[in-house]
Structures are given as C-alpha cells and as structure tokens.
Scaffold this active site. Structure first.
Site, PDB file in Angstrom:
ATOM      1  N   VAL A 218      34.404  46.215  51.171  1.00  0.00           N
ATOM      2  CA  VAL A 218      34.324  45.847  52.596  1.00  0.00           C
ATOM      3  C   VAL A 218      33.195  46.230  53.585  1.00  0.00           C
ATOM      4  CG1 VAL A 218      35.440  45.396  54.945  1.00  0.00           C
ATOM      5  CG2 VAL A 218      36.905  45.471  52.692  1.00  0.00           C
TER       6      VAL A 218
ATOM      7  N   GLU B  93      39.732  42.289  58.055  1.00  0.00           N
ATOM      8  CA  GLU B  93      38.821  41.493  57.308  1.00  0.00           C
ATOM      9  C   GLU B  93      39.662  40.545  56.561  1.00  0.00           C
ATOM     10  OE1 GLU B  93      38.691  41.883  53.984  1.00  0.00           O
ATOM     11  OE2 GLU B  93      39.769  43.378  53.661  1.00  0.00           O
TER      12      GLU B  93
ATOM     13  N   LYS C 231      46.793  40.754  59.725  1.00  0.00           N
ATOM     14  CA  LYS C 231      46.416  40.892  58.411  1.00  0.00           C
ATOM     15  C   LYS C 231      47.467  41.056  57.311  1.00  0.00           C
ATOM     16  CE  LYS C 231      43.872  42.481  55.241  1.00  0.00           C
ATOM     17  NZ  LYS C 231      42.675  41.781  54.717  1.00  0.00           N
TER      18      LYS C 231
ATOM     19  N   LEU D  71      48.468  27.970  45.124  1.00  0.00           N
ATOM     20  CA  LEU D  71      49.460  27.463  44.369  1.00  0.00           C
ATOM     21  C   LEU D  71      49.447  27.348  42.962  1.00  0.00           C
ATOM     22  CD1 LEU D  71      50.978  24.463  46.767  1.00  0.00           C
ATOM     23  CD2 LEU D  71      51.790  26.666  46.497  1.00  0.00           C
TER      24      LEU D  71
ATOM     25  N   CYS E 228      44.624  44.112  47.225  1.00  0.00           N
ATOM     26  CA  CYS E 228      45.418  43.640  48.600  1.00  0.00           C
ATOM     27  C   CYS E 228      46.845  43.397  48.463  1.00  0.00           C
ATOM     28  CB  CYS E 228      44.168  42.808  49.188  1.00  0.00           C
ATOM     29  SG  CYS E 228      42.967  43.237  49.200  1.00  0.00           S
TER      30      CYS E 228
ATOM     31  N   LYS F 210      40.820  39.029  38.808  1.00  0.00           N
ATOM     32  CA  LYS F 210      40.327  37.508  38.884  1.00  0.00           C
ATOM     33  C   LYS F 210      38.840  37.417  38.791  1.00  0.00           C
ATOM     34  CE  LYS F 210      39.029  36.820  43.569  1.00  0.00           C
ATOM     35  NZ  LYS F 210      39.174  36.632  45.065  1.00  0.00           N
TER      36      LYS F 210
HETATM   37  C1  UGA Z   1      43.155  38.505  49.326  1.00  0.00           C
HETATM   38  C2  UGA Z   1      42.777  37.410  50.325  1.00  0.00           C
HETATM   39  O1  UGA Z   1      42.694  36.163  49.795  1.00  0.00           O
HETATM   40  C3  UGA Z   1      41.884  37.756  51.539  1.00  0.00           C
HETATM   41  O2  UGA Z   1      42.046  36.746  52.351  1.00  0.00           O
HETATM   42  C4  UGA Z   1      42.024  38.976  52.018  1.00  0.00           C
HETATM   43  O3  UGA Z   1      41.014  39.281  52.996  1.00  0.00           O
HETATM   44  C5  UGA Z   1      42.162  40.139  50.897  1.00  0.00           C
HETATM   45  O4  UGA Z   1      42.999  39.773  49.806  1.00  0.00           O
HETATM   46  C6  UGA Z   1      42.023  41.491  51.416  1.00  0.00           C
HETATM   47  O5  UGA Z   1      43.223  41.795  51.825  1.00  0.00           O
HETATM   48  O6  UGA Z   1      40.986  42.227  51.461  1.00  0.00           O
HETATM   49  P1  UGA Z   1      41.624  38.976  46.958  1.00  0.00           P
HETATM   50  O7  UGA Z   1      42.675  39.839  46.759  1.00  0.00           O
HETATM   51  O8  UGA Z   1      40.244  39.459  46.749  1.00  0.00           O
HETATM   52  O9  UGA Z   1      41.803  38.338  48.625  1.00  0.00           O
HETATM   53  O10 UGA Z   1      41.643  37.832  46.048  1.00  0.00           O
HETATM   54  P2  UGA Z   1      42.636  36.528  46.118  1.00  0.00           P
HETATM   55  O11 UGA Z   1      41.341  35.246  45.622  1.00  0.00           O
HETATM   56  O12 UGA Z   1      43.543  36.055  47.421  1.00  0.00           O
HETATM   57  O13 UGA Z   1      43.464  36.415  44.943  1.00  0.00           O
HETATM   58  C7  UGA Z   1      44.518  37.336  44.684  1.00  0.00           C
HETATM   59  C8  UGA Z   1      45.319  37.429  43.278  1.00  0.00           C
HETATM   60  O14 UGA Z   1      46.095  36.064  43.591  1.00  0.00           O
HETATM   61  C9  UGA Z   1      44.355  37.229  42.030  1.00  0.00           C
HETATM   62  O15 UGA Z   1      45.078  37.950  41.125  1.00  0.00           O
HETATM   63  C10 UGA Z   1      44.489  35.781  41.686  1.00  0.00           C
HETATM   64  O16 UGA Z   1      44.211  35.496  40.276  1.00  0.00           O
HETATM   65  C11 UGA Z   1      46.075  35.254  42.315  1.00  0.00           C
HETATM   66  N1  UGA Z   1      46.173  33.959  42.695  1.00  0.00           N
HETATM   67  C12 UGA Z   1      45.325  33.298  43.641  1.00  0.00           C
HETATM   68  C13 UGA Z   1      47.081  33.218  41.967  1.00  0.00           C
HETATM   69  O17 UGA Z   1      47.624  33.736  40.870  1.00  0.00           O
HETATM   70  N2  UGA Z   1      47.260  31.822  42.425  1.00  0.00           N
HETATM   71  C14 UGA Z   1      46.524  31.334  43.225  1.00  0.00           C
HETATM   72  O18 UGA Z   1      46.612  30.162  43.385  1.00  0.00           O
HETATM   73  C15 UGA Z   1      45.539  32.030  44.000  1.00  0.00           C
END
Ligand code: UGA
Length: 463
Positions: free
Chosen positions: A16, A156, A213, A260, A270, A331
């Site tokens: 961050v 954030e 948050k 979804l 997170c 991811k």
């Molecule tokens: C998440 C939030 O999306 C951000 O808005 C937030 O700022 C951040 O946490 C934080 O608190 O710092 P992040 O953890 O980097 O971001 O990644 P995401 O894209 O949200 O994905 C999180 C997990 O969910 C991944 O393992 C991804 O594969 C999974 N995911 C995401 C799914 O299984 N299905 C989906 O439809 C979307």
C-alpha cells in the site's frame, strides 16, 4: 499547504505504502520510510520486491523527478504536511488484528515529533492501515487534543494487480475526520491530486470510515461465497451451469457482474483477514453473532478441497501420481501467496503422496517459504512443468494459461486430465481426448454451455 508543494511522509514501504507513494510522487514530494533495509535498498535500485503492473515505471519516473526519498527509520527527517500510516495489520492465530506496527509508528512520531510534525500543529496524520473501528482515535486522538497534529482515517481500496490504476482512478475517497479544517485541507489535496476528475469524496466520522473498509471487503467476499454456494447446488441440477446463471443474474444492475466468479474461493491478505477480524470485533463488543460473516468464511475454507476431491475422484489413489500445479499466487498479476488456495491444495496433495510440479509466471518473485516442506518441483516453463504428468490443476487464472487452447496446454501431458479451479476454459470446445473437469456444473464435466446459446451469442445481429 499549497497543492503542488505538499510534503508527504509515508510509514511503511509495503504494497500500500509503495503504490500510494509512487503515485503521489508524480505530483508531490514523498518520503517513504521503512524499518526493512532490503526493502528500502530494492526501492532505491528501482527493483521493488512486489510485482505490480506499472509500479516500476512510476517508481522510475519519481526517482528521475527526485520526488521520492526511500529512507530507513534510523535516518533524520524534516517535518511534513501529511503523514500516511501504511504499515501492516496482520492477524494473529485467532483472527485478532495485531496493531503492534501501527502502535510502533505512533510511538516513533510522538518520541521524535520535532522531526516529523510541524510546530504549528498543522501536520495531518492519516491512518491508511486497516484497523478495527475505534483504533485511530484510541491511538491518535490525544495528540490531536493537545493540538500537536490533526488526524484522519482514509481507507485504501487498492486491489493487487491493479493497485496503481486503483490509486489513480479510485471509485471513491473516504475521509474519516474529526475536524473541519483538516477535512478542507485533505479534500483540497485529493481534488488537486485527481486533477478535478470528480472522484466522489465521502466524509464521515473516523469510526464510520474504519468500518467502511471492513464492510466493503466483507460484502465483496460475500458475493464470492454466494456464487460458490450456488455453484455447489448447480452441480446437482442436470444441464445447469454456474456461468450461465451468474451471467443471467448479473444483468440486473442491482447485482452487477463483478465478484461473482465461482471456483476455489478467495485468498489474499485482505478478504480472509478482514472478514475474520469483523467476526472477532463483534465478539469484543458483545454484539450478536454475525451469521452471514461466519458463513462467508465457512463456504470459502472448503473450496480448495473440492478441487482435490475432483482430482481424487478421477485418479483414485494420488500416491506417486505426478500432478502439475498451474499458479501459486492468490490471483493473477501479483506475486502474493498470502492465504492463497494453492497452499492448502499443495499440502493436501503432498499428504496423499503425490509428486508435485509447480509453475507460476512470476515464480522468481514468490516467497516459497510456505511450500518448503512439501517437496515441490519448481518450473519456470509451463510446458516443462506439464511434461509427463498424470493431471494438472489450474489454481490461478494467469493470461499465460488462458491464452492457450486446451490442446496446446496439455500437449506434453502423459494423461490429459485438467481440473480447473478457475473455470478458464468453460467457454471453449473441449477435444474428446482431454478430460476437463471444473466446479459449478453437473458431473463437473464440460461441455456445459448450451450450443444454441453459444451460436446466438457469437452472431452479429446487425447482419
Ligand atoms: C481486495 C479488494 O478487492 C480491494 O478493494 C481492497 O482494497 C483490498 O482487498 C484490500 O483490502 O487491500 P485483493 O485482495 O487485492 O483486493 O484482490 P481481489 O481482486 O479483490 O481478489 C481477492 C480474491 O477473491 C482473489 O483470491 C480472487 O481470486 C478471488 N475472487 C475475486 C473470486 O474468487 N471471484 C471473484 O469473482 C473475484
């Protein structure tokens, strides 16, 4: 504080702090401070340890402008207009948030206030680290009350892989703030930083901002667990398919299509941490047990094992079977493996006696410590990783895998069995010689897509 002339200090050169810092440094003067010598040196050398799209370019630009100054905490500092606290708030083993790093920063600022804070009391200390409601005031309000500084909580919302984009184009800025004067200055700062791009700025109490948050992350995690729970039900219904169902519901703007995607569930530093922290917080404040929040975690924790079960259903005994794992990161577009489903999947395979080949496009930047005891064999080339294996598991939906056809991907496999935790090939035709299994359709077997629908979708209606 004249915009353009703003001096900023950021505590914490992690994900961050660094991403925010390089973006702010395109316009302002930023000092980035950390206790980790290696981290600071890697930033000085334009070679940050985290893999993030655009980060190296922005860091290089800031270094050329001489507007970013990576420093160790042991060095000397000069007072600034704004201090952002961006240090980690990791969970302990029971899911409680550990604030020791935030506390340490506050103590350092207090002990060395002539170095960090303007004598006029005008410096604003902005907490960005995710903290449970009440923490910012608990740690900093007494400084504000003594007119030593002003304070704010400014969460954030950066997602890994798109952190630079999210910093430059956020959906909103939330400012939790006690004092009107500080609110005006921070608002002016963000309006200037975003070049009057009309990014919504929502101000509220510090506690509401802290809560926002957690609420935002819990809601997104809820959507994923919902999709995953429906996916499990779908598997019991002949001819049904989770992608079709989610596409159908997502056309309702009240639902939207984002978050979804079903599969092996969410990981990262997170969602798991924040949902658990909110559950713990509810206990601390003796609130009613949050049923939905506990459900999110329960559904998610089971996801990786469903994939292993699918594999076991096909191969029966995994002992001495050669399995390729495609993707370690939680991811795509990141090298982060915190709470990644790959860890529990590899552990389960290792316990079953499997021989585990592993590939990830950014393997060189991944911390392999959590995998040490599992005897994994690391491959930099995906074809080599797949050569002669009995099955492959797709764990991370990297473009490198998606851009290939199933035939190309599986060409070197001894037994062409693909178990896909991210459903990346569900929109393609599966050749008969490949066994392709995934989560979210009956028998977990492809092809589930209604061929008539696919034909209609591909048709150009203007013709
Ligand atoms: C998440 C939030 O999306 C951000 O808005 C937030 O700022 C951040 O946490 C934080 O608190 O710092 P992040 O953890 O980097 O971001 O990644 P995401 O894209 O949200 O994905 C999180 C997990 O969910 C991944 O393992 C991804 O594969 C999974 N995911 C995401 C799914 O299984 N299905 C989906 O439809 C979307």
């Amino acid at each position: 504080m004249r915009a353009g002339n703003v001096k900023i200090l950021i505590f914490g050169a992690g994900y961050v702090g660094l991403c925010t810092g390089v973006c702010f440094a395109q316009k302002y003067d930023v000092t980035l401070v950390d206790i980790d010598k290696d981290k600071i040196n890697s930033i000085k050398n334009n070679n940050p340890k985290i893999h993030e799209d655009g980060l190296e370019k922005f860091l290089k630009l800031a270094r050329e402008r001489e507007s970013i100054h990576p420093k160790l905490i042991s060095e000397k500092f000069n007072p600034v207009d704004m201090i952002f606290i961006c240090v980690g708030t990791p969970p302990d083993t029971d899911g409680y948030i550990d604030f020791k790093f935030v506390e340490k920063v506050v103590k350092t600022i207090e002990e060395r206030k002539t170095e960090f804070l303007k004598p006029s009391g005008e410096t604003i200390i902005i907490m960005k680290s995710t903290v449970i409601p009440g923490t910012t005031n608990q740690l900093l309000k007494r400084l504000e009350d003594k007119n030593i500084c002003e304070i704010s909580f400014n969460p954030e919302f950066l997602a890994q892989g798109t952190a630079i984009q999210n910093t430059l184009n956020p959906s909103r800025v939330i400012l939790g703030i006690n004092k009107k004067k500080a609110l005006k200055r921070l608002k002016d700062f963000y309006i200037d930083f975003y070049n009057n791009k009309n990014i919504p700025i929502v101000d509220m109490s510090i506690e509401s901002a802290e809560f926002s948050k957690y609420a935002a992350n819990s809601f997104l995690a809820l959507k994923i667990s919902f999709a995953n729970e429906i996916a499990d039900l779908v598997e019991k219904v002949e001819n049904a398919d989770i992608d079709q169902i989610m596409e159908g519901i997502s056309k309702d703007p009240r639902i939207s299509s984002l978050f979804l995607r079903s599969g092996i569930g969410f990981g990262g530093s997170c969602f798991p941490k924040d949902v658990k922290a909110l559950i713990r917080f509810s206990e601390e404040i003796s609130a009613e047990t949050p049923i939905l929040l506990s459900g999110i975690i329960k559904v998610n924790e089971n996801r990786p094992f469903r994939l292993v079960k699918l594999l076991r259903n096909q191969l029966k005994d995994l002992n001495n079977k050669k399995i390729a794992i495609l993707g370690l990161a939680f991811k795509p577009d990141t090298n982060d493996i915190r709470e990644a489903p790959s860890i529990s999947i590899i552990k389960a395979l290792w316990r079953s006696g499997a021989i585990i080949n592993v590939h990830d496009p950014v393997i060189d930047k991944i911390d392999l410590e959590p995998f040490k005891e599992f005897n994994i064999r690391i491959f930099k080339d995906v074809d080599e990783c797949l050569l002669g294996v009995d099955a492959c598991l797709i764990i991370t939906e990297w473009d490198e895998y998606k851009k290939q056809s199933l035939e190309e991907l599986t060409r070197g496999m001894r037994n062409k069995l693909v178990v896909d935790g991210r459903r990346i090939f569900t929109d393609r035709q599966v050749p008969t010689e490949i066994d392709y299994f995934t989560i979210g359709n009956p028998l977990n077997r492809y092809p589930p897509v209604n061929p008539i629908t696919r034909e209609l979708n591909n048709k150009n209606y203007d013709e």
